[in-house]
Scaffold this active site. Structure first.
Site, PDB file in Angstrom:
ATOM      1  N   TYR A 169      66.280  26.050  -8.162  1.00 51.34           N
ATOM      2  CA  TYR A 169      65.894  26.082  -9.575  1.00 51.34           C
ATOM      3  C   TYR A 169      64.389  25.821  -9.732  1.00 51.34           C
ATOM      4  CZ  TYR A 169      66.059  24.505 -14.495  1.00 51.34           C
ATOM      5  OH  TYR A 169      65.846  24.338 -15.845  1.00 51.34           O
ATOM      6  N   LYS A 173      61.745  28.400 -11.327  1.00 46.40           N
ATOM      7  CA  LYS A 173      61.041  28.040 -12.564  1.00 46.40           C
ATOM      8  C   LYS A 173      59.527  28.067 -12.377  1.00 46.40           C
ATOM      9  CE  LYS A 173      64.003  27.320 -15.794  1.00 46.40           C
ATOM     10  NZ  LYS A 173      64.191  28.479 -16.708  1.00 46.40           N
TER      11      LYS A 173
HETATM   12  P1  NAI Z   1      72.354  26.173 -21.776  1.00 46.45           P
HETATM   13  O1  NAI Z   1      73.248  26.224 -20.596  1.00 46.45           O
HETATM   14  O2  NAI Z   1      72.851  25.550 -23.034  1.00 46.45           O
HETATM   15  O3  NAI Z   1      71.828  27.629 -22.155  1.00 46.45           O
HETATM   16  C1  NAI Z   1      71.614  28.648 -21.217  1.00 46.45           C
HETATM   17  C2  NAI Z   1      72.237  29.914 -21.766  1.00 46.45           C
HETATM   18  O4  NAI Z   1      71.931  30.993 -20.875  1.00 46.45           O
HETATM   19  C3  NAI Z   1      73.760  29.832 -21.859  1.00 46.45           C
HETATM   20  O5  NAI Z   1      74.172  30.119 -23.190  1.00 46.45           O
HETATM   21  C4  NAI Z   1      74.249  30.864 -20.856  1.00 46.45           C
HETATM   22  O6  NAI Z   1      75.440  31.514 -21.242  1.00 46.45           O
HETATM   23  C5  NAI Z   1      73.077  31.830 -20.807  1.00 46.45           C
HETATM   24  N1  NAI Z   1      73.052  32.584 -19.554  1.00 46.45           N
HETATM   25  C6  NAI Z   1      73.229  32.122 -18.297  1.00 46.45           C
HETATM   26  N2  NAI Z   1      73.174  33.123 -17.402  1.00 46.45           N
HETATM   27  C7  NAI Z   1      72.935  34.271 -18.112  1.00 46.45           C
HETATM   28  C8  NAI Z   1      72.774  35.623 -17.740  1.00 46.45           C
HETATM   29  N3  NAI Z   1      72.834  36.020 -16.459  1.00 46.45           N
HETATM   30  N4  NAI Z   1      72.521  36.523 -18.717  1.00 46.45           N
HETATM   31  C9  NAI Z   1      72.463  36.142 -20.033  1.00 46.45           C
HETATM   32  N5  NAI Z   1      72.649  34.864 -20.430  1.00 46.45           N
HETATM   33  C10 NAI Z   1      72.875  33.921 -19.477  1.00 46.45           C
HETATM   34  O7  NAI Z   1      71.022  25.418 -21.285  1.00 46.45           O
HETATM   35  P2  NAI Z   1      69.655  25.068 -22.030  1.00 46.45           P
HETATM   36  O8  NAI Z   1      69.344  23.675 -21.723  1.00 46.45           O
HETATM   37  O9  NAI Z   1      69.680  25.519 -23.441  1.00 46.45           O
HETATM   38  O10 NAI Z   1      68.624  25.947 -21.181  1.00 46.45           O
HETATM   39  C11 NAI Z   1      67.789  26.938 -21.722  1.00 46.45           C
HETATM   40  C12 NAI Z   1      66.642  27.182 -20.764  1.00 46.45           C
HETATM   41  O11 NAI Z   1      65.791  26.045 -20.707  1.00 46.45           O
HETATM   42  C13 NAI Z   1      67.074  27.456 -19.323  1.00 46.45           C
HETATM   43  O12 NAI Z   1      66.219  28.434 -18.755  1.00 46.45           O
HETATM   44  C14 NAI Z   1      66.855  26.124 -18.644  1.00 46.45           C
HETATM   45  O13 NAI Z   1      66.683  26.267 -17.261  1.00 46.45           O
HETATM   46  C15 NAI Z   1      65.607  25.649 -19.355  1.00 46.45           C
HETATM   47  N6  NAI Z   1      65.358  24.223 -19.298  1.00 46.45           N
HETATM   48  C16 NAI Z   1      66.131  23.364 -20.021  1.00 46.45           C
HETATM   49  C17 NAI Z   1      65.851  22.015 -19.991  1.00 46.45           C
HETATM   50  C18 NAI Z   1      66.572  21.049 -20.845  1.00 46.45           C
HETATM   51  O14 NAI Z   1      66.156  19.887 -20.893  1.00 46.45           O
HETATM   52  N7  NAI Z   1      67.640  21.452 -21.533  1.00 46.45           N
HETATM   53  C19 NAI Z   1      64.790  21.462 -19.119  1.00 46.45           C
HETATM   54  C20 NAI Z   1      64.006  22.459 -18.452  1.00 46.45           C
HETATM   55  C21 NAI Z   1      64.312  23.789 -18.549  1.00 46.45           C
END
Ligand code: NAI
Length: 310
Positions: A169, A173
């Site tokens: 990851y 990133k």
């Molecule tokens: P989340 O798991 O709630 O949202 C991620 C979304 O991406 C999900 O709805 C999932 O269905 C969708 N997804 C996954 N694989 C997919 C694919 N192949 N095609 C289309 N959609 C897909 O997680 P969150 O926290 O909202 O994460 C959003 C972004 O922020 C991610 O890139 C995560 O790595 C990044 N991030 C989040 C942090 C946090 O504190 N929540 C910290 C650092 C980065």
């Protein structure tokens, strides 16, 4: 606090990947409430990337429409060239253009380095890093044509600063930062700006990791920054902004002045003897491009009169 909503997206089209929940949902809702037509992409799988379903994207589209906004769902995976192309095509076919693309979709396969299996590495690189290529290439082409565009790629402190158990990851990133830098340079002449958000928020991805911080880190705190980065008002490019819990802060890569050992190659002992000078951050600068670093090197080598290519 300014309460006049001057930042708007009327007649603009925004793609948000992974917008069926968590942070992406907040981005989609906020920009739709400011007039954007939004492509709500979500595969609908679990946090590890297994399964799929239309429910999450449909629900967010219904929320946007219920509030009087305009949105269309897309369920393609970002992880393939066909999927990325279909997501951008949804924007172009449904709404005629694409003004901003937020690549936010993501999965986790956390394991310590030696335990990572091939699929844990490939799937995570596919969804975060390679997906950005499959999305940004067709979007860049459309943005170039219209001489305007905004990219927001999602990086993470886990890669920028490192975190145990997240080699796959973290590498994916941080790779996004390299892509963002080059999109900034190549897109500049076409009115295209590219930046990264490094979010901290309570979502299903982080609910077990944040502990007592979780209650202070609502995803709603991150959305205003992403909306700003997607807007016409944002004219800077190539920046990384950390956003979480109401704090917004620049993350940057600095270049220290270092130590110049002379025109003849130095010995390993020469390095050892000057390692404190080499590592000292005092007096750092922030190069905007690799050419900026090359210019600084020319100065250090007293070769300021040489002309660099490009
Ligand atoms: P989340 O798991 O709630 O949202 C991620 C979304 O991406 C999900 O709805 C999932 O269905 C969708 N997804 C996954 N694989 C997919 C694919 N192949 N095609 C289309 N959609 C897909 O997680 P969150 O926290 O909202 O994460 C959003 C972004 O922020 C991610 O890139 C995560 O790595 C990044 N991030 C989040 C942090 C946090 O504190 N929540 C910290 C650092 C980065």
């Amino acid at each position: 606090m300014n309460t006049v909503n001057t930042i708007r997206f009327d007649d603009q089209v925004v793609i948000v990947t992974g917008a069926g929940g968590g942070l992406g949902r907040e981005y989609a809702l906020l920009m739709a409430s400011r007039g954007a037509k939004v492509v709500v992409n979500d595969l609908g799988g679990n946090v590890h990337g297994a399964g799929d379903g239309h429910g999450p994207a449909d629900k967010v589209v219904a929320e946007i429409e219920g509030a009087g906004g305009t949105a269309i769902a897309n369920y393609d995976s970002v992880a393939t060239p066909e999927g990325g192309g279909a997501i951008v095509a949804t924007a172009l076919q449904s709404f005629g253009r694409v003004d901003a693309l937020v690549h936010n979709a993501g999965i986790l396969r956390d394991k310590s380095f030696l335990k990572l299996e091939t699929a844990d590495i490939e799937d995570v690189l596919d969804v975060h890093l390679k997906a950005a290529f499959w999305l940004c290439q067709p979007a860049f082409a459309a943005m170039k044509e219209q001489a305007y565009g905004r990219f927001v790629l999602t990086t993470s402190a886990s890669g920028i600063f490192g975190n145990f158990g997240q080699a796959n990851y973290g590498a994916a990133k941080t790779g996004l930062i390299g892509l963002m830098r080059v999109l900034s340079i190549e897109g500049a002449r076409y009115g295209i700006r590219a930046n990264c958000v490094s979010p901290s928020a309570r979502t299903r991805m982080t609910e077990e990791l944040l502990g007592p911080l979780a209650e202070h880190l609502a995803p709603e705190h991150v959305a205003p920054l992403v909306a700003y980065l997607c807007s016409r008002d944002c004219d800077f490019t190539s920046e990384i902004i950390s956003a979480g819990g109401g704090r917004f802060a620049r993350v940057f890569l600095g270049l220290a002045p270092g130590w110049y050992g002379g025109s003849e190659p130095v010995s390993p002992e020469g390095i050892a003897g000057h390692i404190e000078d080499i590592l000292s951050p005092a007096g750092y600068t922030i190069p905007r491009t690799s050419m900026d670093e090359a210019e600084i090197l020319l100065d250090t080598l007293n070769l300021g009169e040489l002309k660099l290519p490009g």
